[in-house]
Design an enzyme around this catalytic site. Structure first.
Site, PDB file in Angstrom:
ATOM      1  N   ASP A 121      32.457   9.497 -37.914  1.00  0.00           N
ATOM      2  CA  ASP A 121      33.907   9.360 -37.987  1.00  0.00           C
ATOM      3  C   ASP A 121      34.500   9.651 -39.349  1.00  0.00           C
ATOM      4  O   ASP A 121      35.677   9.359 -39.569  1.00  0.00           O
ATOM      5  CB  ASP A 121      34.354   7.957 -37.552  1.00  0.00           C
ATOM      6  CG  ASP A 121      34.464   7.864 -36.051  1.00  0.00           C
ATOM      7  OD1 ASP A 121      34.338   8.913 -35.414  1.00  0.00           O
ATOM      8  OD2 ASP A 121      34.682   6.762 -35.538  1.00  0.00           O
ATOM      9  N   ALA A 122      33.733  10.193 -40.265  1.00  0.00           N
ATOM     10  CA  ALA A 122      34.346  10.563 -41.545  1.00  0.00           C
ATOM     11  C   ALA A 122      35.113  11.872 -41.351  1.00  0.00           C
ATOM     12  O   ALA A 122      34.919  12.572 -40.354  1.00  0.00           O
ATOM     13  CB  ALA A 122      33.284  10.735 -42.610  1.00  0.00           C
TER      14      ALA A 122
END
Lengths: 600, 383
Positions: free
Chosen positions: A218-219
């Site tokens: 999720d970066a």
């Protein structure tokens, strides 16, 4: 006989409950009875409940008669012309408000197509089942409900223009996005809520691909060039407040540059930014520890004897300083007085927040993520037409979360940007995917939204086609600048001499019970001791009674308060917390005798 | 095979390992080759040993505790019998390790001798094992206020299944109810108070007592369920009474077990109880699909049984045995322990981990264990 309850109280009996209830409803629709009344006949208990009190959650529904809504085309055109208002519709019984109680006995149709003669009501629009924030999610009907929830929650934390007169307000923790935009893909709710007056995000170019592994879990990857052009740039405002309090005996606080004699005087350097009135000047650059408002307070405990005591007669320094870890410019100084007539000074600090690694961003579909890497514009991948994405989003965030609307918004945004119009993404009532794709094809792009892209570092073409388009992205209020924290040495608590807790107090990060266990399990006992050395103390112990002795620093001699001077005293090393518990034992009349033994 | 050589190693290697080697190598193996094998085994064996100062207790505790956080599903159901839920998961682990006196689901697995274990007549046997109360073999029980008596009509079919005669029932009732006369009256059994103080209240009380009256079977066994386990049939019961069940002729007493470790320790002794604790914890962990090395559980079971009686890991059980006041106080109810210690003037020798962490001294574990003793030139040991 059916019992009738009005607002929970028994009022009487009726013979024909169904007729009675129908009568109330028709009278309400006619306008004879107040539209605020709701009624329900409970067959199982054979009683009628009428509610007219406050505090009930109610919602409007269209009234259906014989499978047809009472609202006609004529009403709609009259509404559009402004000849008819909402309350007219309610007074005419075309729309009525139901509460949770009356809803039990009605059959509500979702759309006009599914109307049958049994239906009593119809939704005004299928979208009314959503709240404000959820209806701001475009293509919401293509998302899983949990994601819709998450998405609407995230929007509440987005930075934007929360109010237009923020410059003359003294609100706590204000974040203003510097260049907010209206979303290209919007819903009818954006129009209704006048979202263009208080937008909270930016339309940016998103590519869905991986980039050197820096967008795992999720970066997201940000383009440094985009940041330098203003992407996600926000301003942080926070006021500091000082007040001239009045104490008993006519003593008052004084806002001024403190005298050097004052107890707790900081260094001259700390007061350097203050002007003659003891208040900092606007646009001063301030750093952690600088004084914003110089203030002194009267001595704390004043008794008649103390008047002759010089030490206690001194005023105390009580200036307002920049908090630990904060910096910025002084934005605004306000001098006024409060309700009690005390002088009140507020100094607002301003800090520009440029996106950095660790800041949190989100789309409107619960797809939040933190910045993992900021890449030079030159190193970003680029498309055949030379478009460089502002943000790179990981494809792994899609399958398990099933946020189809995220993908649709990307296509929608691309179409909107290319054809220069807003795209309607209203939940249940949006432009169709087919239309958008056809329009995209017409604009000269690949119908499925993918593009041929090239590696920014090598110039090689990627084998895969990259899904790229425009999306509305929001910066969330969780920024690393407000959270970053570390400590090596620092303040300790007065009672236990252990490190303080929390970022505001420059506290330590606790090595807890279970973390301790890991040291023990590895047999790293010397390391464990070193870790817990924070409250280490050397304590003199009387060898004969085993209690803690006293060291007289003036005479440089040890003595035991019980056994006297003539006694052998040994220094031992202890955790201060343990010395404390020994003292507590003593206060409980328990005699904790220490028996000393050579270490080897 | 060189028996002599094997004997030499009997002190160094466990018998089980030696037996395994004996089975594995060919019988005509040369002495030098066997020695080579034994030496290699010994070397391996020694490297696998836990080193002195290794913190086995804490590692064991964490190794059981961590999977405990992942446990789901607290009950386990038997197909077909809705009343038979078995407590599983974390609540069951807590129950076993705390050594609770009253388990939430006491159970037995009764293994049977032939021919019952082939499934012949197992249903009838199971019904006989099950504790029957009067309420189960009657159709109706009612208080007749008119002539102040309790009237009971019997369920014939049920009684036939349980081989209870009417006469037997009456004699049981007669024996257990004092101050009442029990008489037969056509289909009914009529219970009348003997004395004059026949308040309605006492009649109702007697009625409730009658309903719960023990008729036949084994006390404490509330449910029976014959099931097939592998090749044979066994009976699973809810409720335990190991003592009586083991005495029954049809029962294979060598394998029949209860899930109540305390009961097992009373009837079969402490070694069996240790095994029971071990098996019960293992069962829960296996059902959850988790993986815990048995040796961790063995250590816990050993600690619980080391005193000769099963003790739970509670402040009344194992923890109360700790010699250190500070260690006990750091577990639960610190005030109680400190006050009691001060009354008797207890001494804490600071020999264990917790106390030394509290004082911030080197804990006597791992690299904190060895002590360095120096000799000076004269050969005296330093103090």
């Amino acid at each position: 006989m059916t019992e009738v309850y009005l607002n929970g109280k028994f009022v009487g009996d009726v013979e024909n409950p169904v007729e009675f209830v129908d009568h109330i409803i028709t009278e309400r629709r006619k306008g004879v009875l107040s539209p605020n009344i709701n009624v329900l006949y409970v067959k199982e208990n054979d009683n009628i409940i009428i509610e007219a009190g406050k505090g009930r959650l109610r919602r409007p529904l269209l009234v259906i008669k014989e499978g047809k809504p009472l609202l006609t085309e004529k009403h709609v055109s009259q509404l559009e012309k402004g000849e008819l208002t909402w309350s007219d519709l309610i007074n005419q019984g075309i729309i009525e408000y139901l509460d949770a109680l009356e809803e039990e006995n009605v059959l509500v149709a979702f759309t006009e197509e599914e109307l049958t003669p049994e239906h009593t009501h119809m939704e005004i629009s299928p979208m009314v089942q959503l709240g404000l924030c959820a209806s701001l999610v475009p293509f919401g009907n293509h998302n899983q409900s949990t994601r819709l929830n998450a998405g609407s929650k995230n929007q509440k934390q987005a930075l934007g223009l929360y109010i237009a007169n923020y410059l003359v307000r003294m609100d706590m923790d204000v974040n203003i996005l510097q260049t907010p935009q209206m979303p290209i893909v919007n819903t009818i709710m954006h129009e209704i809520s006048e979202y263009d007056k208080h937008p909270s995000g930016q339309n940016i170019i998103v590519a869905i691909m991986s980039y050197k592994g820096y967008n795992m879990e999720d970066a997201i990857i940000l383009n440094k060039g985009s940041i330098e052009r203003g992407l996600g740039r926000s301003t942080y405002y926070r006021p500091s407040i000082a007040e001239e309090l009045r104490y008993s005996g006519g003593l008052v606080d004084q806002i001024s540059i403190p005298d050097k004699e004052v107890k707790g005087y900081r260094s001259e350097k700390d007061y350097r930014l203050l002007e003659g009135d003891g208040i900092i000047y606007p646009e001063a650059f301030i750093n952690e520890g600088d004084v914003l408002i110089g203030k002194t307070s009267p001595p704390r405990f004043l008794s008649s004897m103390d008047e002759y005591n010089l030490v206690s007669n001194m005023r105390r320094e009580s200036s307002v300083t920049v908090k630990h870890g904060e910096r910025g410019y002084v934005d605004f100084v306000l001098i006024t007085e409060n309700e009690e007539g005390n002088k009140l000074v507020q100094v607002r600090i301003r800090d520009q927040r440029v996106p950095e690694v660790g800041d949190k961003f989100t789309s409107r579909h619960g797809q939040k993520g933190v910045v993992g890497l900021i890449v030079n514009h030159t190193d970003m991948p680029f498309s055949a037409s030379g478009i460089v994405p502002d943000l790179i989003f990981s494809p792994h965030s899609i399958p398990s979360r099933m946020t189809v609307a995220h993908l649709l918004e990307l296509i929608g945004g691309k179409v909107g940007a290319l054809s220069g119009r807003f795209i309607d993404g209203t939940t249940f009532d949006s432009e169709t995917e087919e239309d958008l794709r056809a329009e995209l094809l017409k604009c000269g792009f690949r119908e499925n939204g993918t593009e041929t892209m090239y590696n920014g570092m090598t110039g090689e073409m990627f084998e895969a086609k990259i899904y790229m388009g425009n999306m509305y992205y929001m910066k969330l209020k969780h920024m690393v600048a407000n959270k970053i924290h570390s400590r090596a040495r620092g303040p300790v608590q007065l009672l236990t001499r252990q490190p303080t807790e929390g970022r505001a107090k420059e506290g330590g990060l606790r090595l807890g019970e279970m973390e301790k266990d890991t040291f023990v399990a590895h047999g790293a006992s010397l390391l464990l001791k070193e870790r817990f050395d924070a409250d280490r103390t050397i304590v003199p112990v009387c060898e004969s009674c085993g209690l803690i002795a006293i060291k007289d620093e003036f005479k440089n001699k040890h003595f035991c308060p019980i056994c006297g001077d003539d006694v052998e005293v040994t220094n031992i090393e202890l955790a201060y917390a343990f010395k404390l518990i020994l003292d507590e034992f003593k206060s409980l009349c328990i005699y904790p005798k220490l028996e000393l033994k050579g270490k080897y | 095979m060189d028996e002599e050589l094997l004997k030499e190693y009997s002190e160094l290697l466990p018998q089980k390992v030696l037996d395994e080697i004996k089975d594995a190598v060919p019988s005509n193996i040369s002495k030098s080759k066997l020695k080579e094998i034994l030496d290699k085994t010994l070397e391996e064996y020694n490297t696998m040993k836990v080193s002195p100062g290794e913190c086995v207790g804490l590692v064991g505790a964490e190794s059981i505790g961590e999977p405990g956080t992942q446990m789901t599903l607290n009950t386990f159901h038997f197909a077909g019998v809705s009343e038979m839920n078995v407590t599983m998961g974390l609540p069951r682990i807590i129950e076993i390790l705390d050594c609770s006196k009253s388990l939430s689901t006491p159970m037995m697995e009764i293994y049977l001798k032939s021919p019952l274990n082939k499934g012949k007549g197992i249903k009838e046997f199971a019904e006989n094992v099950k504790e029957t109360k009067l309420r189960e073999c009657i159709k109706e029980i009612s208080v007749n206020i008119g002539n102040s008596s309790i009237e009971i009509s019997l369920d014939k079919e049920k009684m036939d299944l349980l081989h209870i005669t009417r006469k037997k029932l009456i004699s049981i009732m007669d024996a257990s109810l004092k101050g009442f006369t029990v008489k037969e009256n056509d289909e009914l059994i009529v219970v009348k108070p003997r004395g004059k103080d026949d308040t309605v209240n006492s009649l109702f009380k007697a009625k409730e007592k009658l309903k719960e009256m023990y008729v036949s079977g084994i006390k404490g066994i509330t449910q029976v369920l014959p099931v097939k386990k592998g090749e044979e049939y066994i009976i699973i019961t809810a409720g335990t009474n190991l003592k009586v069940v083991l005495e029954m002729e049809e029962v294979d007493a060598t394998r029949t077990i209860s899930n109540d470790s305390l009961e097992i320790s009373e009837i079969l002794g402490i070694e069996a109880a240790r095994e029971s604790v071990l098996n019960e914890v293992k069962k829960v962990i296996d059902v959850q699909g988790l993986n815990v090395d048995v040796r961790h559980i063995m250590l816990v079971a050993d600690i619980m049984c080391i005193s000769g009686a099963v003790k739970g890991i509670t402040r009344y059980g194992v923890v109360s045995e700790k010699s250190s006041v500070l260690a006990r106080a750091s577990f639960e109810t610190p005030l109680k322990h400190i006050i009691n210690a001060s009354i008797s003037g207890e001494r804490d020798h600071l020999n264990s981990v917790v106390e030394n962490v509290m004082l911030n001294q080197v804990i006597p574990i791992g690299c904190g264990m060895p002590k360095l003793v120096l000799e000076n030139e004269k050969g005296e040991k330093a103090k």
